[in-house]
Scaffold this active site. Sequence first.
Site, short mmCIF file in Angstrom:
data_model
loop_
_atom_site.label_atom_id
_atom_site.label_comp_id
_atom_site.label_asym_id
_atom_site.label_seq_id
_atom_site.Cartn_x
_atom_site.Cartn_y
_atom_site.Cartn_z
N HIS A 158 -2.08 1.11 -0.45
CA HIS A 158 -0.96 0.67 0.39
C HIS A 158 -0.89 -0.86 0.23
O HIS A 158 -1.00 -1.61 1.18
CB HIS A 158 -1.17 1.10 1.84
N ASN A 208 8.85 8.73 3.10
CA ASN A 208 9.04 7.72 4.15
C ASN A 208 10.53 7.51 4.32
O ASN A 208 11.21 7.12 3.37
CB ASN A 208 8.39 6.38 3.76
N GLU A 214 6.11 8.67 6.90
CA GLU A 214 6.48 7.55 7.77
C GLU A 214 7.90 7.75 8.28
O GLU A 214 8.79 8.13 7.51
CB GLU A 214 6.45 6.20 7.05
#
Length: 448
Positions: free
Chosen positions: A121, A295, A354
Amino acid sequence: MTLHTFPDGFLWGAASSSCQIEGATLEDGKGESIWDRFCRIPGKIVNGDTPAIACDHYHRFSEDVSLMESLKLNSYRFSIAWPRIFPVGGGRPNVKGVDFYNRLVDELLAAGIRPMATLYHWDLPQALQDKGGWIARDTAKYFVDYAAYMFEALGDRVDLWITHNEPWVAATLGYGTGEHAPGVSHMPSALAAAHNILLSHGEAVRAFRDLSRQGARIGITLNMSPVYPASSNECDVLAARRWDGCLNRWYADPLFLGSYPEDIMELYLRAFGAPSISIEDMGIISTPTDFLGVNYYSRAVVKADPEAQPLELSHVRTNRPVTAMGWEVYPEGLYDLLLRIEQDYDPPAVFITENGAAYDDQVSSGGLVDDRERMEYIRAHLIQLHRAMQDGVEVEGYYLWSILDNFEWAFGYSKRFGIIYVDYTTLKRIPKSSARWYRSVIERGSVL
Ligand code: IFM
């Protein structure tokens, strides 16, 4: 009001990432990351903020896991800081760094919370950036060694793995526009970075098949937005197709179809010259995964704009409400996106890895944070997610971004995405109204 009930076994989670919450950037042998270095460049981060302390999760992870338990989360998505494990990218592992994640995973399991680990990440070891970072093909080799090491270290307890978070962001903002670490502004480098990231993903999936225990699963997380034309004019429709190509298809096509989209390849060839890509690479990148992580925050609306080179498009603001990031609230986009993913790529499973919103949260004089807008944002997105599942998309879990307010990259601590408020002076945690509401959703397994 309709009750939208999710299936038994659905994973109700929240997410975070190492650089954004851990702090302790120089502790217990951790190496420097590209973000530690980038934040020292004046003007790069709002207020000159750095991840040095962040939420101090490195020292307070037990308290944070207890909070997750009190919210009834049954899963938690975190990322591993590569420079904590291999301070200079490769070579000898740092036992104290591995130990931190061992303790975190044990604590999660003891609380009945299933861990989902992301390997990358965005906090690349600076030592690897000094050798070219993601522009260098060799970084993919280092990544696979690191990934394999983590599969062995945590694989007896972690059964959900993600190779990369949002390769578009890591490549484009990190190497194309320079808004993110390492701060390179050169589009051909961004394309090389994107390719090497995808390559490292495919190689890591192959290593995983050799090393993981039965039933363990691996995927990748893409940031995806459905793209709508600003009007039905043909030039706007074509502009929307181009942006969809750069943001969505440039990543999902190689992963699921084994080739880059031809229209965008032609455009990039004209604008930036030929990238170095082989047929063998495409076979590696498209190694089958077990799920796709999605996400989703907002949609994109674009119009043709011949002045804006080389893509000849610009983004259009609608008159719908936006979050504190200026991102339009458009829950229907999640439904459209999921159906499109199903139709074009048919992944074996999907997790929403997400979804969430930043708002300007305030602590009341009574010590409460009443974040109704966030609650409404999440509720509306869960309803669209449920609708997509009713229409046949297999989604196995939903991870709110984020468990805690945290270091929002170039925005520093100025944007709050958490369902738990963090007072950055005292590091005290205050669950917001949205956290209590999310717990009630989890308890019921449904949303109203
Ligand atoms: O904070 C980020 C996260 O690191 C990646 N996805 C988007 C979030 C909000 O900008």
